[in-house]
Design a protein around this motif. Structure first.
Motif, PDB file in Angstrom:
ATOM      1  N   UNK A 202       0.854  -1.195   0.000  1.00 55.23           N
ATOM      2  CA  UNK A 202       0.000   0.000   0.000  1.00 55.23           C
ATOM      3  C   UNK A 202       0.884   1.237   0.000  1.00 55.23           C
ATOM      4  N   UNK A 203       0.493   2.232  -0.796  1.00 57.37           N
ATOM      5  CA  UNK A 203       1.330   3.421  -0.932  1.00 57.37           C
ATOM      6  C   UNK A 203       0.486   4.686  -0.973  1.00 57.37           C
ATOM      7  N   UNK A 204       0.922   5.696  -0.240  1.00 52.96           N
ATOM      8  CA  UNK A 204       0.458   7.069  -0.427  1.00 52.96           C
ATOM      9  C   UNK A 204       1.566   7.768  -1.207  1.00 52.96           C
ATOM     10  N   UNK A 205       1.266   8.192  -2.411  1.00 50.64           N
ATOM     11  CA  UNK A 205       2.279   8.770  -3.295  1.00 50.64           C
ATOM     12  C   UNK A 205       2.019  10.260  -3.512  1.00 50.64           C
ATOM     13  N   UNK A 206       3.095  11.048  -3.541  1.00 50.56           N
ATOM     14  CA  UNK A 206       3.000  12.473  -3.902  1.00 50.56           C
ATOM     15  C   UNK A 206       3.038  12.575  -5.423  1.00 50.56           C
ATOM     16  N   UNK A 207       2.048  13.205  -6.007  1.00 45.10           N
ATOM     17  CA  UNK A 207       1.922  13.204  -7.467  1.00 45.10           C
ATOM     18  C   UNK A 207       1.378  14.518  -8.010  1.00 45.10           C
ATOM     19  N   UNK A 208       1.637  14.722  -9.294  1.00 47.45           N
ATOM     20  CA  UNK A 208       0.909  15.718 -10.071  1.00 47.45           C
ATOM     21  C   UNK A 208      -0.376  15.064 -10.561  1.00 47.45           C
ATOM     22  N   UNK A 209      -1.446  15.831 -10.621  1.00 46.55           N
ATOM     23  CA  UNK A 209      -2.722  15.299 -11.090  1.00 46.55           C
ATOM     24  C   UNK A 209      -2.889  15.571 -12.584  1.00 46.55           C
ATOM     25  N   UNK A 210      -3.998  15.117 -13.126  1.00 42.63           N
ATOM     26  CA  UNK A 210      -4.292  15.334 -14.552  1.00 42.63           C
ATOM     27  C   UNK A 210      -4.498  16.805 -14.887  1.00 42.63           C
ATOM     28  N   UNK A 211      -4.689  17.637 -13.858  1.00 42.47           N
ATOM     29  CA  UNK A 211      -4.888  19.077 -14.095  1.00 42.47           C
ATOM     30  C   UNK A 211      -3.578  19.810 -14.361  1.00 42.47           C
ATOM     31  N   UNK A 212      -2.455  19.148 -14.101  1.00 41.39           N
ATOM     32  CA  UNK A 212      -1.157  19.812 -14.311  1.00 41.39           C
ATOM     33  C   UNK A 212      -0.897  20.016 -15.797  1.00 41.39           C
ATOM     34  N   UNK A 213      -0.472  21.243 -16.136  1.00 42.34           N
ATOM     35  CA  UNK A 213      -0.150  21.593 -17.516  1.00 42.34           C
ATOM     36  C   UNK A 213       1.319  22.007 -17.578  1.00 42.34           C
ATOM     37  N   UNK A 214       2.180  21.186 -18.205  1.00 39.29           N
ATOM     38  CA  UNK A 214       3.613  21.503 -18.243  1.00 39.29           C
ATOM     39  C   UNK A 214       3.946  22.774 -19.013  1.00 39.29           C
ATOM     40  N   UNK A 236       6.224  12.995 -10.269  1.00 39.81           N
ATOM     41  CA  UNK A 236       5.559  12.178 -11.282  1.00 39.81           C
ATOM     42  C   UNK A 236       4.048  12.383 -11.250  1.00 39.81           C
ATOM     43  N   UNK A 237       3.390  11.986 -12.309  1.00 37.53           N
ATOM     44  CA  UNK A 237       1.938  12.059 -12.359  1.00 37.53           C
ATOM     45  C   UNK A 237       1.343  10.791 -11.752  1.00 37.53           C
ATOM     46  N   UNK A 238       0.069  10.859 -11.401  1.00 40.68           N
ATOM     47  CA  UNK A 238      -0.620   9.676 -10.893  1.00 40.68           C
ATOM     48  C   UNK A 238      -0.587   8.564 -11.934  1.00 40.68           C
ATOM     49  N   UNK A 239      -0.717   8.916 -13.195  1.00 39.85           N
ATOM     50  CA  UNK A 239      -0.700   7.925 -14.265  1.00 39.85           C
ATOM     51  C   UNK A 239       0.649   7.225 -14.353  1.00 39.85           C
ATOM     52  N   UNK A 240       1.737   7.970 -14.221  1.00 40.55           N
ATOM     53  CA  UNK A 240       3.074   7.374 -14.266  1.00 40.55           C
ATOM     54  C   UNK A 240       3.272   6.379 -13.123  1.00 40.55           C
ATOM     55  N   UNK A 241       2.788   6.732 -11.933  1.00 42.51           N
ATOM     56  CA  UNK A 241       2.929   5.835 -10.785  1.00 42.51           C
ATOM     57  C   UNK A 241       2.092   4.571 -10.983  1.00 42.51           C
ATOM     58  N   UNK A 242       0.879   4.741 -11.455  1.00 40.80           N
ATOM     59  CA  UNK A 242       0.010   3.582 -11.678  1.00 40.80           C
ATOM     60  C   UNK A 242       0.595   2.658 -12.746  1.00 40.80           C
TER      61      UNK A 242
END
Length: 344
Positions: A202-214, A236-242
């Protein structure tokens, strides 16, 4: 706050760095980051030194401001910060179905606040993995005070190359820790290796969300602030971690739990709010602490460079609040995953 508490805080600044070297360590740490000319690849290549310097410099501040559990939590109305942090930790223990007799690994355990709380809550034996000697020595001291030296231990090691045999642990968790990894795929691969087949991570990860615009300059500025104040090579983004987890694990469920927080999870860092219980983190509380650190530094109780640590930690806090309001950053992207019984 008592005089002894203030002195203890000041004397611990710098961790295992010699007091005369703290100022140069701050300079070296700052130089890893974008706003000081550093680059992402340089941070990744030197992540161990960067993160070690960061936690030597910042741990005393975190413990002074936040307590022993150095992480965020979703918050219910009428719930104190400490209560929310405990619930956040209990939730993770319940998701892993921890039971007495299980051997558990905390990856990137800090000074062991969650480790101690989860051990008491679940009656399990927990090993905390940490690459920072000062945090380990502080954690052992706190374990002794809590009477947990027999059931909880600390091991010094890098989570990119763990000092454990394959299939060692009955459960593994990490809380806002693997965000320091230079390569999340490699980090998760190591966690996979040391976890027994059929068991859970189980992990709590610090991430950028889909709302982030580079391409959004405000977004990029906030990202850089959080990286500087949090010793992150990149966010990293949530998608990258997943996607990284899916390279070996079976995903049971995943969700950004920040979205479900009835009270804003970043409230303790919001200087537009006032709180008696979180006074040290209010605008006035920060001001008082800033002056206090400058005085302690001037009279040479706190080492030279201490005020600069205050500065980059405040930048992180402001970046976290801004990122939360923009909905581009979360410190609690939760994933529960399982190592298959067979790799085939």
């Amino acid at each position: 706050m008592s005089t002894s508490e203030v002195l203890d805080f000041a004397l611990r600044i710098g961790g295992n760095i010699k007091k005369k070297d703290v100022q140069s360590a701050v300079q070296q740490y700052e130089n890893y980051h974008d706003s000081y000319g550093g680059e992402e690849e340089f941070r990744k290549a030197n992540y161990s030194d960067m993160v070690n310097k960061y936690y030597d410099l910042s741990t005393s501040f975190y413990e002074f401001y936040w307590g022993e559990s150095l992480h965020f939590a979703s918050r219910w109305k009428g719930e104190s910060l400490r209560e929310s942090i405990k619930r956040h930790e209990h939730f993770l223990a319940l998701q892993l179905a921890l039971k007495p007799g299980m051997k558990v690994l905390d990856v990137g355990c800090g000074i062991g606040g969650p480790l101690r709380e989860i051990a008491r809550f679940s009656s399990t034996s927990i090993t905390g993995l940490n690459n920072n000697e000062y945090q380990i020595s502080r954690g052992m001291e706190l374990n002794g005070l809590a009477g947990l030296t027999k059931s909880c231990e600390f091991v010094k090691g890098d989570f990119m190359k763990m000092p454990f045999s394959d299939d060692t642990f009955d459960a593994v968790y990490s809380i806002e820790a693997t965000c320091h990894a230079p390569d999340v795929v490699g980090c998760y691969k190591e966690i996979y290796r040391v976890l027994k087949p059929g068991q859970y991570y189980a992990v709590y990860e610090c991430c950028l969300t889909d709302h982030y615009n580079p391409n959004n300059e405000s977004h990029k500025k906030v990202k850089a602030q959080i990286e500087l104040g949090g010793a992150l090579p990149d966010i990293r983004t949530t998608r990258q971690c997943l996607d990284a987890l899916k390279k070996g694990f079976e995903v049971i469920w995943e969700k950004d739990l920040a979205c479900d927080s009835p009270v804003p999870w970043y409230l303790p860092l919001d200087t537009s709010q006032f709180s008696i219980t979180s006074f040290r983190m209010t605008a006035f509380g920060r001001f008082i602490t800033r002056i206090m650190v400058k005085i302690l530094e001037f009279v040479r109780i706190a080492p030279a460079g201490s005020s600069r640590v205050t500065s980059f930690l405040e930048k992180e806090a402001d970046g976290v609040v801004a990122g939360a309001r923009m909905e581009i950053f979360t410190p609690m992207y939760f994933c529960l995953v399982r190592k298959p019984l067979s790799d085939h």
